[in-house]
Design an enzyme around this catalytic site. Sequence first.
Site, PDB file in Angstrom:
ATOM      1  N   SER A  37     146.114 149.956  -8.746  1.00 56.99           N
ATOM      2  CA  SER A  37     144.729 149.941  -8.260  1.00 56.99           C
ATOM      3  C   SER A  37     144.072 148.580  -8.359  1.00 56.99           C
ATOM      4  O   SER A  37     142.961 148.397  -7.867  1.00 56.99           O
ATOM      5  CB  SER A  37     143.899 150.966  -9.034  1.00 56.99           C
ATOM      6  OG  SER A  37     144.254 152.269  -8.634  1.00 56.99           O
ATOM      7  N   GLU A  92     167.045  94.355 -45.684  1.00 58.40           N
ATOM      8  CA  GLU A  92     167.968  94.164 -44.571  1.00 58.40           C
ATOM      9  C   GLU A  92     168.330  92.701 -44.331  1.00 58.40           C
ATOM     10  O   GLU A  92     169.425  92.401 -43.897  1.00 58.40           O
ATOM     11  CB  GLU A  92     167.359  94.759 -43.279  1.00 58.40           C
ATOM     12  CG  GLU A  92     167.215  96.255 -43.292  1.00 58.40           C
ATOM     13  CD  GLU A  92     168.544  96.985 -43.361  1.00 58.40           C
ATOM     14  OE1 GLU A  92     169.520  96.514 -42.746  1.00 58.40           O
ATOM     15  OE2 GLU A  92     168.612  98.024 -44.053  1.00 58.40           O
TER      16      GLU A  92
END
Length: 916
Positions: free
Chosen positions: A561, A194
């Site tokens: 229940s 770069e």
Amino acid sequence: MAKYQGKPTRFSRDGIIKSAGDHVASSDRTRKAVAALIDRLRNAAGMVGNPLRSVLSRIRDRIPLNTVIQKASDYRSQRLAGSQRYAMSAYSLPGALERIVSRCVEITRSLFFAVRRSRTAVIGIIAGAMIAFGVILAMDFVRVKSLATFQPNATTKIYDRHGMLVSEIFAQKRDVVPLKKIPRDLANAFIAIEDNEYYDHWGVNPKGIVRAFFINIFSGRIRQGGSTITQQLAKVLLTSQERNIFRKIKEAFIAVMMEMTYSKDEILSLYLNQIFLGHGTYGVEAASKLYFDKHVWQLNLAECSLLATLPSAPNQFSPIRHPKRSIQRHKIVLAKMVETGFISVKQAEQAFLDFWPDYLDYVSELAPTMTTMSARENKAPWVTEYVRRELVRKYGYEMVYEKGLQVHTTLDLKKQLAAQDVLKRILERQSETSAKLSFKNEDYIVDNYGDAVELFRLLFDIPAFRKKGSRQREKINNFIRDEIVEELDGLNYLAGIDSVSSFLDRYKGTYLEDKNLQKVEGCVVSIDHRNGYIEAMVGGSEFTSINQLNRVQQARRQPGSAVKPLIYAAAIESGEFTAASSVMDSPVVFLESDGGDWIPENYEGEYSGFVRLRKALALSINVVSIRISQQLGIEYVMKYLSKLLKFDKAETKERIPRNFSIALGSMEVSPLELTTAYGIIANGGRDVIPYAIRYVKDRMGNVLENREEEVQKILADEERDGTLQILKPETAQVLISMMQSVISGGTGGSASPGRPAAGKTGTTNNWKDAWFVGFTPQVTTGVWVGYDKMGLSLGIGQSGGAVAAPIWGEYMREGLKDEPVLDFPQYGGLITHEVCELSGLLPSADCRDTIEEIFVPGTVPSKTCDMCADIIGGVNLPKKGPAEDITKEQKKTIIRQMEKKKHESIFEHIHDDLLK
């Protein structure tokens, strides 16, 4: 000069006089230059125009004007049409050319005189632009200075109670690492490809710009960029992404300012943590995890250099999407590292050859569309989504997705993974089972073919069915499905149905249509009742884009229940009942104000006479719960339901029906609410406040909130106010013992985890909902199973004990396998006393069977059993258990009387939708 006389000016007259001679000389020079320019323009126009005029004149002589202006439709050939266009040009171009040249001369002359007249304005414009640009640069310099405290967007991380990473939340996947943890090979690779003169320039590299310019010119395309690493960082952080000369100039100035302000290493560290590297990764650490599944500091030379191939074009050079391109780019980077002296040729060749064979095998198994989002860490998606919603609600989207929060939860990852695995596996199996079972067809038969059903009963000696939910109706349905459907001609003959095929289609359609489109769903939630930690939360079979409903907290279903322990808690708390109290299990009729009636029925459709409360709870006998509620009163029962379910007054009024059907679970609750109520019992009657987030820190480690301390403070305030104890410790102790009997000898046998445990099953009408909620000394867990669509049944016989209890048992065994086996604490001082096994009273000499029962002090029965004496005395009252029916005649008499009263079927009654 006359034009300037008398015009206002901000300069002094002396200044004008002093410069007059210079001004005249300057004007003359300018006039001569403009005149020379105009002459050159005329000469150039003449050079082009004279030959062109000659050619066009010849064309004009050959083609008369009247021929030229004919309409194109008069021409019979394409060739003549073309001649017309050339002829028209001959008549128009010379004049047009002269007009263009003249116009250019006029514009040039006008521009000159305008500049001369507006010299001050032009100077002002130029000065203003320079000042504005300076201001912009000054503002940018402030922004450059602020980079000293700049913090890139970071990932929010969620941890379990033991500090293990559970999941991540982010907008940009970035994990910031200091430069000292980044391998030197990685930094060198980026510099080589770069900006190979990174340590030599001052932010802008003129030599690099010129070199890139000529390389791109001679190649005919963009092959090399002239931006330095500093310029790239300036572009990402401090400028827009627009492509124009102003942005490039600004970028260069900012780069210079950055170099003046920060060291090379500081700039490089920012760059390596900020740069985009494809597939949603930002920074080298996030990219390292995605491409190599390791930390950046663990990378070798080949891996470091491969990451350096990505900044210029992450998508084009992705080794996951385009491995061939990546290989070629990788060679270039390694060659650049050799060229700059970072590595030797031998090192480059060795790194390349050793790396790619294995890596190609690795990336071949990865999806080309893989991103950081799809590959992110998320071991507990249901908990992650629950926590994410809480965080966004409190802190906002930006804080959660960009600021790198550290969220420490109450989750126990081991329990969570066990719950996810067990629930998913068993629900898949249950979906297959339920798809094969009918669920609406018994209703369909009774409602539409009642006479035919009665005929079947007589012909095939099937006991008469009684009402919804009974086992006899199940037998009818099984018989029709297994035998009659195969004998359609006989069915048609017996029942007189006109269209057998129509009957069959309608019959099967009632239970196949919806089931083929849906899966059985369920959820699991575990709460450490000792501190309120939500240790596991699974909101459904599998977390997907179309299945994100968290049924633990966002769904409400009838508990059936499973609500009975709460009814029994009210009974024990009242002092009117004990675990040994005997209640009559026989038909009871409730007449409604509108003239209707309700006869609550047991799951098996049978009655047992006198039954002790412990046994009634273990076997889930419905009528006993109704009789208990009737004796306590509706207001008292509603009060305790609201206390244990933690409803306020408005919720109590809205959500709890004011009738005795609530004793069988006719209200709707979420699994989290019901599990919390059970947790209160397991915690000795003390309040339980469930929560999932313990504390939250920012990226610097500062505590933003501490929910754990807040909950502890709330409980301390409740203890000071006297509201902490929702149930008496003794009541909770008795209930724990009674609920242990559900697992050891009742409907919850399949839930046994192989250690002390207590719980309760729950099933609603036609097996629509299956529940099991229970606890060990360490944790309370609730399981619900059913279809999301209301009204769909899991299938005949798919009760809580058959469906939910096995999930509960397997999960608890797996989740607690590494934890010690504990006994339940002694919350209250209870006493043990011998009582008659049949009546629950003090045993007499005639009692054949006795048991040891626990009692709250002062509640031991004082009456001696006289039931066993009657049996021995010859009274025809055989000893029966709950599975045996001793009141058949009584029940038949009641039903006959009600049938005489009216013909309205009790099958359609609103309260007749709960079984167990």
